[in-house]
Design an enzyme around this catalytic site. Structure first.
Site, mmCIF file in Angstrom:
data_model
loop_
_atom_site.group_PDB
_atom_site.id
_atom_site.type_symbol
_atom_site.label_atom_id
_atom_site.label_comp_id
_atom_site.label_asym_id
_atom_site.label_seq_id
_atom_site.Cartn_x
_atom_site.Cartn_y
_atom_site.Cartn_z
ATOM 1 N N ASP A 12 -9.074 0.992 6.188
ATOM 2 C CA ASP A 12 -8.141 0.756 7.291
ATOM 3 C C ASP A 12 -8.673 1.399 8.578
ATOM 4 O O ASP A 12 -8.830 0.741 9.613
ATOM 5 C CB ASP A 12 -6.762 1.331 6.930
ATOM 6 C CG ASP A 12 -5.697 0.976 7.958
ATOM 7 O OD1 ASP A 12 -5.977 0.165 8.855
ATOM 8 O OD2 ASP A 12 -4.576 1.509 7.883
ATOM 9 N N ASP A 53 0.853 -1.194 0.000
ATOM 10 C CA ASP A 53 0.000 0.000 0.000
ATOM 11 C C ASP A 53 0.894 1.252 0.000
ATOM 12 O O ASP A 53 1.802 1.356 0.832
ATOM 13 C CB ASP A 53 -0.852 -0.053 1.283
ATOM 14 C CG ASP A 53 -1.992 0.930 1.288
ATOM 15 O OD1 ASP A 53 -2.427 1.368 0.208
ATOM 16 O OD2 ASP A 53 -2.477 1.256 2.406
ATOM 17 N N HIS A 54 0.638 2.173 -0.903
ATOM 18 C CA HIS A 54 1.380 3.441 -0.959
ATOM 19 C C HIS A 54 2.899 3.281 -1.036
ATOM 20 O O HIS A 54 3.626 3.930 -0.268
ATOM 21 C CB HIS A 54 1.023 4.347 0.230
ATOM 22 C CG HIS A 54 -0.390 4.809 0.188
ATOM 23 N ND1 HIS A 54 -0.827 5.808 -0.643
ATOM 24 C CD2 HIS A 54 -1.495 4.386 0.862
ATOM 25 C CE1 HIS A 54 -2.129 5.980 -0.481
ATOM 26 N NE2 HIS A 54 -2.567 5.123 0.417
ATOM 27 N N ALA A 84 -11.567 5.056 2.086
ATOM 28 C CA ALA A 84 -12.999 4.764 1.982
ATOM 29 C C ALA A 84 -13.636 4.357 3.310
ATOM 30 O O ALA A 84 -14.719 3.772 3.325
ATOM 31 C CB ALA A 84 -13.223 3.677 0.935
ATOM 32 N N SER A 85 -13.003 4.695 4.416
ATOM 33 C CA SER A 85 -13.638 4.381 5.700
ATOM 34 C C SER A 85 -14.838 5.296 5.932
ATOM 35 O O SER A 85 -14.856 6.439 5.484
ATOM 36 C CB SER A 85 -12.631 4.544 6.847
ATOM 37 O OG SER A 85 -11.829 3.388 6.956
HETATM 38 P P1 13P Z 1 -9.043 4.924 5.354
HETATM 39 O O1 13P Z 1 -8.119 5.742 6.181
HETATM 40 O O2 13P Z 1 -10.237 5.730 4.911
HETATM 41 O O3 13P Z 1 -9.430 3.651 5.977
HETATM 42 O O4 13P Z 1 -8.246 4.567 3.995
HETATM 43 C C1 13P Z 1 -7.287 3.545 3.994
HETATM 44 C C2 13P Z 1 -6.456 3.537 2.763
HETATM 45 O O5 13P Z 1 -6.724 4.183 1.768
HETATM 46 C C3 13P Z 1 -5.263 2.680 2.767
HETATM 47 O O6 13P Z 1 -4.477 2.862 1.631
HETATM 48 O O1 G3H Z 2 -3.400 4.912 3.728
HETATM 49 C C1 G3H Z 2 -2.713 4.504 4.648
HETATM 50 C C2 G3H Z 2 -3.132 3.319 5.429
HETATM 51 O O2 G3H Z 2 -4.236 3.579 6.235
HETATM 52 C C3 G3H Z 2 -1.951 2.766 6.165
HETATM 53 O O3 G3H Z 2 -1.654 3.528 7.289
HETATM 54 O O4 G3H Z 2 0.754 4.057 7.041
HETATM 55 O O5 G3H Z 2 -0.356 4.168 9.279
HETATM 56 O O6 G3H Z 2 0.094 1.970 8.187
HETATM 57 P P1 G3H Z 2 -0.195 3.426 7.997
HETATM 58 ZN ZN ZN Z 3 -4.537 4.843 0.796
#
Ligand code: 13P
Ligand code: G3H
Ligand code: ZN
Length: 320
Positions: free
Chosen positions: A267, A93-94, A224-225
Site C-alpha cells: 500500500d 484488509d485488517h 511489504a512496501s
Molecule cells: P505497507 O504499508 O508496507 O504497504 O503494507 C500494507 C499492508 O500490509 C496492508 O494490509
Molecule cells: O495496513 C494497512 C493498509 O495500509 C491500509 O491503510 O488503514 O490507512 O487505509 P489505511
Molecule cells: Zn496489513
C-alpha cells in the site's frame, strides 16, 4: 445479501493453491478511489496477473462501502474491456471484528481478513473461528493473523513486532479453519519502517520452519512496501518533507514469493508514487488546476510501480 459470485469476483482459494505450486505471490493492492483502481486493473491486465483488491476499514469509511463494491464490480467489467479477464478478489484488509467481516461478506466481498493478532491466543482462535464459520457458508475465504507486525495497522497498533511462533501455526490453522495465514517475520506497516543504515531482514528461517509445520498452506505477508528511495527523493525534491526511511528489500520479497508466501500486501509504495507524481505537476506547472492533469500522471506512475512489483518482485505475471 449480495453474493460476490454475482459480481464476477472470485474467492482466493484457487489463486492461492496455484501460487503456492507455481512459486509466486498474488499482489494485494489497497484501493480507496477510482485512480488507484484503474492503475491496479491496468497493471494486472497488461501483465496478465490475478489480483486482490484490498479495502481497509479506513478505505470503507473514506470512500463509502456501497461505492467501493460497485467499483469492484466495475473493475471486473473494466478488465474485460481492456482485453484480459483477470481473476479479481475483493478482500477486507485488517477486519477487526466479526460484525465488520459479516457486513463485508453481505456487501459482496469474496474474502476477508480477521486480524485478531493483538488478542491473547485463545481469543484470536475463537474470533477467527467464528468468522470462518460464517464466511464459509457463502464460500468466502478468510485470512487470519498470528504474530504482531511493527508499525501502525488500521486501528491496530503495535510498537514492536512479535515474530510468529512456528509452534502455534498448526494448532491455529486446525482450530480456526482459516484459508490463509498472515505471519510476522520482520515486515512492518507504513512508509517509515527502518532508518537508513539499519539492515531490514525478513526472517526466511522462521518462514521455512512455519512451512515445515503446515506444508503447502497459503502464507501472507503484510507490510511489504520497499519505500523506493528515488520516489522519496522525488517527493522531497518537489517540496515534500518526508523523513529518511527504508523499507523491505525487493530481493528478499522475491525469495519469499517463491515459497508458500502466496499473497503480498503493498500500500505505502503506491501512496508514495502518487504523491511524487502530484507534487511534480504542482511544482513544475503551478498554473494547473484541472484534477485530471495531476491525478492522471499519479495514476500512470502508480500503474508503472504495480507492473514492476508484479513482474520483478511477486512473479505473478502471465499467470491467467
Ligand atoms: P505497507 O504499508 O508496507 O504497504 O503494507 C500494507 C499492508 O500490509 C496492508 O494490509
Ligand atoms: O495496513 C494497512 C493498509 O495500509 C491500509 O491503510 O488503514 O490507512 O487505509 P489505511
Ligand atoms: Zn496489513
Amino acid at each position: 445479501m449480495i453474493s460476490y459470485k454475482s459480481l464476477g469476483l472470485v474467492n482466493s482459494r484457487e489463486m492461492f493453491s496455484d501460487a503456492v505450486v507455481g512459486g509466486y505471490a498474488i499482489p494485494a493492492f489497497n484501493f480507496n478511489n477510482m485512480e488507484q483502481m484503474q492503475a491496479i486493473i491496468g497493471a494486472c491486465v497488461e501483465t496478465k496477473s490475478p489480483v486482490i483488491l484490498q479495502v481497509s476499514s479506513g478505505a470503507r469509511k473514506y470512500a463509502n462501502q456501497t461505492l467501493l463494491r460497485f467499483m469492484a464490480q466495475g473493475a471486473v467489467a473494466y478488465a474485460k474491456e481492456l482485453g484480459n479477464e483477470v481473476p479479481i478478489v475483493l478482500h477486507l484488509d485488517h477486519g477487526d471484528s466479526f460484525e465488520l467481516c459479516k457486513s463485508c461478506i453481505e456487501y459482496g466481498f469474496s474474502s476477508v481478513m480477521i486480524d485478531g493478532s493483538h488478542l491473547p491466543y485463545e481469543e484470536n482462535v475463537a474470533l477467527t473461528k467464528r468468522v470462518v464459520e460464517f464466511a464459509h457458508q457463502f464460500d468466502v475465504t478468510v485470512e487470519g493473523e498470528l504474530g504482531v507486525l511493527a508499525g501502525v495497522e488500521d486501528e491496530v497498533s503495535a510498537a514492536h513486532h512479535t515474530y510468529t511462533e512456528p509452534d502455534q501455526v498448526e494448532d491455529f490453522v486446525k482450530k480456526t479453519g482459516v484459508d490463509s495465514l498472515d505471519i510476522s517475520i520482520g515486515t512492518s506497516h507504513g512508509a517509515f519502517k527502518f532508518k537508513p543504515g539499519q539492515k531490514p531482514v525478513i526472517r526466511l528461517d522462521i518462514l521455512a520452519e512455519i512451512e515445515q509445520r503446515i506444508p503447502g498452506f497459503p502464507i501472507v505477508l503484510h507490510g511489504a512496501s520497499s519505500v523506493p528511495q528515488e520516489i522519496v527523493s522525488e517527493i522531497n525534491q518537489f517540496g515534500g518533507k518526508l523523513k529518511d526511511s527504508i523499507g523491505i528489500p525487493e530481493d528478499q520479497l522475491r525469495k519469499a514469493a517463491k515459497s508458500a508466501v502466496c499473497k503480498i500486501n503493498i500500500d505505502s509504495d503506491g501512496r508514495l508514487a502518487m504523491t511524487a507524481a502530484i507534487r511534480k505537476v504542482f511544482a513544475e506547472k503551478p498554473e494547473e488546476f484541472d484534477p485530471r492533469k495531476y491525478l492522471g500522471p499519479a495514476r500512470d506512475k502508480l500503474k508503472e510501480l504495480y507492473k514492476h512489483k508484479i513482474v520483478n518482485v511477486l512473479g505473478s505475471d502471465n499467470k491467467i
